[in-house]
Design a protein around this motif. Structure first.
Motif, PDB file in Angstrom:
ATOM      1  N   VAL A   1      -3.018 -34.529  76.237  1.00 12.43           N
ATOM      2  CA  VAL A   1      -2.046 -33.755  75.468  1.00 12.43           C
ATOM      3  C   VAL A   1      -2.378 -33.791  73.973  1.00 12.43           C
ATOM      4  CG1 VAL A   1      -0.156 -33.960  77.098  1.00 12.43           C
ATOM      5  CG2 VAL A   1      -0.513 -35.765  75.429  1.00 12.43           C
ATOM      6  N   LEU A   2      -3.063 -34.848  73.517  1.00 16.64           N
ATOM      7  CA  LEU A   2      -3.432 -34.900  72.102  1.00 16.64           C
ATOM      8  C   LEU A   2      -4.405 -33.790  71.744  1.00 16.64           C
ATOM      9  CD1 LEU A   2      -3.793 -38.743  71.514  1.00 16.64           C
ATOM     10  CD2 LEU A   2      -1.952 -37.236  70.788  1.00 16.64           C
ATOM     11  N   SER A   3      -5.208 -33.347  72.707  1.00 19.00           N
ATOM     12  CA  SER A   3      -6.136 -32.250  72.425  1.00 19.00           C
ATOM     13  C   SER A   3      -5.365 -30.976  72.112  1.00 19.00           C
ATOM     14  CB  SER A   3      -7.073 -32.015  73.608  1.00 19.00           C
ATOM     15  OG  SER A   3      -6.365 -31.503  74.732  1.00 19.00           O
ATOM     16  N   LEU A   4      -4.182 -30.839  72.736  1.00 19.70           N
ATOM     17  CA  LEU A   4      -3.355 -29.681  72.437  1.00 19.70           C
ATOM     18  C   LEU A   4      -2.932 -29.699  70.978  1.00 19.70           C
ATOM     19  CD1 LEU A   4      -1.071 -29.648  75.613  1.00 19.70           C
ATOM     20  CD2 LEU A   4      -2.961 -28.098  75.101  1.00 19.70           C
ATOM     21  N   PHE A   5      -2.550 -30.873  70.499  1.00 20.67           N
ATOM     22  CA  PHE A   5      -2.145 -30.966  69.111  1.00 20.67           C
ATOM     23  C   PHE A   5      -3.329 -30.731  68.179  1.00 20.67           C
ATOM     24  CE2 PHE A   5       0.647 -31.852  65.762  1.00 20.67           C
ATOM     25  CZ  PHE A   5      -0.013 -32.641  64.843  1.00 20.67           C
ATOM     26  N   GLY A   6      -4.513 -31.233  68.565  1.00 15.39           N
ATOM     27  CA  GLY A   6      -5.705 -30.997  67.758  1.00 15.39           C
ATOM     28  C   GLY A   6      -6.012 -29.525  67.634  1.00 15.39           C
ATOM     29  N   ASN A   7      -5.939 -28.801  68.745  1.00 10.40           N
ATOM     30  CA  ASN A   7      -6.178 -27.362  68.701  1.00 10.40           C
ATOM     31  C   ASN A   7      -5.111 -26.647  67.884  1.00 10.40           C
ATOM     32  OD1 ASN A   7      -8.465 -27.587  70.266  1.00 10.40           O
ATOM     33  ND2 ASN A   7      -7.392 -27.218  72.192  1.00 10.40           N
ATOM     34  N   THR A   8      -3.899 -27.188  67.915  1.00 12.65           N
ATOM     35  CA  THR A   8      -2.833 -26.622  67.099  1.00 12.65           C
ATOM     36  C   THR A   8      -3.188 -26.719  65.624  1.00 12.65           C
ATOM     37  OG1 THR A   8      -1.096 -27.068  68.705  1.00 12.65           O
ATOM     38  CG2 THR A   8      -0.427 -26.904  66.411  1.00 12.65           C
ATOM     39  N   GLY A   9      -3.642 -27.884  65.195  1.00 16.05           N
ATOM     40  CA  GLY A   9      -4.029 -28.064  63.802  1.00 16.05           C
ATOM     41  C   GLY A   9      -5.137 -27.116  63.394  1.00 16.05           C
ATOM     42  N   ARG A  10      -6.065 -26.870  64.287  1.00 16.52           N
ATOM     43  CA  ARG A  10      -7.158 -25.945  63.977  1.00 16.52           C
ATOM     44  C   ARG A  10      -6.676 -24.510  63.819  1.00 16.52           C
ATOM     45  NH1 ARG A  10     -12.911 -27.081  66.833  1.00 16.52           N
ATOM     46  NH2 ARG A  10     -13.260 -29.191  66.041  1.00 16.52           N
ATOM     47  N   SER A  11      -5.524 -24.200  64.403  1.00 13.75           N
ATOM     48  CA  SER A  11      -5.020 -22.828  64.307  1.00 13.75           C
ATOM     49  C   SER A  11      -4.394 -22.529  62.950  1.00 13.75           C
ATOM     50  CB  SER A  11      -3.982 -22.566  65.410  1.00 13.75           C
ATOM     51  OG  SER A  11      -2.730 -23.189  65.097  1.00 13.75           O
ATOM     52  N   PHE A  12      -4.115 -23.561  62.159  1.00 11.29           N
ATOM     53  CA  PHE A  12      -3.429 -23.357  60.887  1.00 11.29           C
ATOM     54  C   PHE A  12      -4.333 -22.622  59.901  1.00 11.29           C
ATOM     55  CE2 PHE A  12      -0.801 -27.528  61.427  1.00 11.29           C
ATOM     56  CZ  PHE A  12      -0.152 -26.958  62.515  1.00 11.29           C
ATOM     57  N   GLU A  13      -3.752 -21.691  59.186  1.00 12.69           N
ATOM     58  CA  GLU A  13      -4.501 -20.992  58.144  1.00 12.69           C
ATOM     59  C   GLU A  13      -4.955 -21.952  57.052  1.00 12.69           C
ATOM     60  OE1 GLU A  13      -3.949 -17.076  55.221  1.00 12.69           O
ATOM     61  OE2 GLU A  13      -2.214 -18.006  56.171  1.00 12.69           O
ATOM     62  N   SER A  14      -4.186 -23.001  56.824  1.00 13.30           N
ATOM     63  CA  SER A  14      -4.476 -23.952  55.742  1.00 13.30           C
ATOM     64  C   SER A  14      -5.596 -24.929  56.082  1.00 13.30           C
ATOM     65  CB  SER A  14      -3.215 -24.744  55.399  1.00 13.30           C
ATOM     66  OG  SER A  14      -2.737 -25.449  56.542  1.00 13.30           O
ATOM     67  N   THR A  15      -6.095 -24.905  57.327  1.00 15.74           N
ATOM     68  CA  THR A  15      -7.111 -25.871  57.738  1.00 15.74           C
ATOM     69  C   THR A  15      -8.336 -25.855  56.836  1.00 15.74           C
ATOM     70  OG1 THR A  15      -6.430 -25.797  60.061  1.00 15.74           O
ATOM     71  CG2 THR A  15      -8.674 -26.506  59.617  1.00 15.74           C
ATOM     72  N   PHE A  16      -8.729 -24.666  56.376  1.00 14.29           N
ATOM     73  CA  PHE A  16      -9.959 -24.531  55.603  1.00 14.29           C
ATOM     74  C   PHE A  16      -9.763 -24.692  54.096  1.00 14.29           C
ATOM     75  CE2 PHE A  16     -11.252 -21.363  59.127  1.00 14.29           C
ATOM     76  CZ  PHE A  16     -11.714 -22.393  59.931  1.00 14.29           C
ATOM     77  N   LEU A  17      -8.520 -24.792  53.641  1.00  9.86           N
ATOM     78  CA  LEU A  17      -8.249 -24.691  52.202  1.00  9.86           C
ATOM     79  C   LEU A  17      -8.932 -25.770  51.374  1.00  9.86           C
ATOM     80  CD1 LEU A  17      -4.481 -23.706  51.845  1.00  9.86           C
ATOM     81  CD2 LEU A  17      -6.498 -22.323  51.336  1.00  9.86           C
TER      82      LEU A  17
END
Length: 422
Positions: free
Chosen positions: A255-271
């Motif tokens: 289930v932690l992988s789900l949260f990891g993929n969630t974080g990657r979906s954020f627009e702010s990830t690359f900022l």
């Protein structure tokens, strides 16, 4: 010649302000003398609420739709969901962002409405980041009061600003809300212009906010911008996180992988990825196959498992903003910690091994190179009358607000901004 004049025009307009001179910095006499403050917090400090509409169709277990039509609930940070493996997939899915290629913009998962908690007050971010409580208490000690002359601008940290000409509906709403908050804060305090105080990623949002606000409005409503723990060129720590995600992919079905993929979906990830403008061709990640500099981040993202579409969005949506990081046309004080071991180089010897890190100088998060770049990007443009850089030895990224000595220096600089005469 016309192009040169166009480039110089913002600076000439800034210099049309009367020169400011440093006033009495000892302390403001009473609350009536203080300029109102609006604080922009760092990444993930804001609290988010959500509600599920009938349009929500959970991709995770059907039970994720149990809250449909039942009103608002805490989404970030939902401690119950984080502690319950059965709820974590729902939490991860509802927090995720979706990129809409037709609109060219990010949005929530369909059927999930999200709002920021307590916009306008510091209560919107103190529960998530207690170091801000100490800053607020210190400001209250010199005459500030939450809701009176002290305000907060929490934001949905999943989103970020986009380059001019590209859709960014959510950030545009944040800009409008913050502009209205600044105007109300000024009106409530004798029409005094406002001091913006930011920390960490809040500084990136503040810079974008100022860039998107008309110059006459800035001159009328913004007295000073105090930017804390923000560099001009991103951080190597962000690359370390990418290397770690490749070195230790979560087990299938975890289930932690789900949260990891969630974080990657954020627009702010690359900022906060390192800027080629600051780090240039210096190797930042070293692997057996090749070395990666700030110019090679698209290739590193691909190696870290980001899709072609995600890498393309970094190139077209994030990178232009990173490269165009420039001086806001308002007086600025930048405050950063130095002298703290900070990740500077990542050795990725084996894809199955934990990355090894070489440490350099900074605040533990923001590299010294990114801090010093402020002098070039902002300082040389504004000049010494409108720019000040303060380096606090041994102050960490968040400790700069929590530690007594560093926090007192931050408050002192805010009081100096109060008494500066333009």
């Amino acid at each position: 010649m016309d192009v040169q004049l166009h480039r110089l025009l913002p600076l000439l307009l800034l210099l049309s302000w009367p020169f400011f001179r440093r006033g009495d910095h000892s302390a403001a006499r009473d609350a009536a003398d203080l300029h109102p403050i609006v604080i922009l917090p760092g990444h993930s400090c804001s609290q988010l609420d959500a509600r599920l509409t009938e349009e929500y169709e959970p991709a995770a277990p059907p039970s994720c739709g149990a809250r449909k039509g039942k009103g608002w609930f805490r989404l970030w940070e939902n401690r119950t969901a984080l502690q319950d493996p059965a709820l974590l997939p729902c939490y991860a899915e509802q927090l995720r962002l979706v990129y809409d290629p037709v609109a060219g913009d990010y949005r929530n998962v369909r059927g999930v409405d999200v709002r920021v908690v307590s916009f306008g007050t510091t209560g919107g971010f103190i529960p998530r980041c207690p170091s801000y409580r100490k800053l607020v208490e210190a400001l209250e000690g010199v005459g500030y009061k939450d809701g009176g002359n002290l305000f907060g601008a929490p934001y949905d940290f999943r989103y970020g600003p986009a380059p001019r000409g590209q859709p960014a509906q959510h950030f545009a709403h944040f800009v409008s809300s913050l502009r209205l908050l600044v105007e109300r804060a000024s009106a409530r305090n004798g029409n005094k212009p406002v001091i913006l105080v930011s920390h960490s990623q809040g500084g990136i949002n503040a810079m974008a906010f100022l860039d998107q606000s008309p110059l006459p409005w800035r001159r009328r409503y913004v007295k000073h911008f105090v930017m804390v723990s923000t560099g001009a060129g991103g951080i190597v720590t962000a690359l370390r996180a990418l290397a770690s995600s490749v070195s230790h992919p979560p087990p299938p079905g975890d289930v932690l992988s789900l949260f990891g993929n969630t974080g990657r979906s954020f627009e702010s990830t690359f900022l906060t990825l390192p800027s080629p403008k600051v780090f240039a061709h210096t190797p930042l990640v070293i692997t057996r196959a090749r070395n990666y500099s700030a110019y090679d981040i698209p290739e590193l993202l691909a190696a870290a498992g980001f899709s072609d579409d995600e890498v393309a969005r970094y190139r077209t949506r994030t990178l232009p903003g990173v490269l165009n990081f420039s001086a806001p046309i308002v007086p600025v004080t930048c405050i950063n910690g130095v002298g703290v071991p900070t990740p500077e180089l990542v050795y990725w010897d084996d894809i199955d091994a934990e990355p090894r890190v070489v440490y350099g100088d900074g605040d533990g998060n923001v590299n010294l190179a990114s801090v010093l770049a402020l002098d070039t990007v902002i300082g040389k443009y504004l000049g010494q009358d409108y720019y000040k850089s303060v380096l606090i030895p041994n102050a960490t990224h968040t400790g700069i607000l929590a530690d007594d000595f560093a926090r007192q220096r931050v408050v002192s600089e805010i009081l100096q901004a109060n008494t500066a005469v333009y």
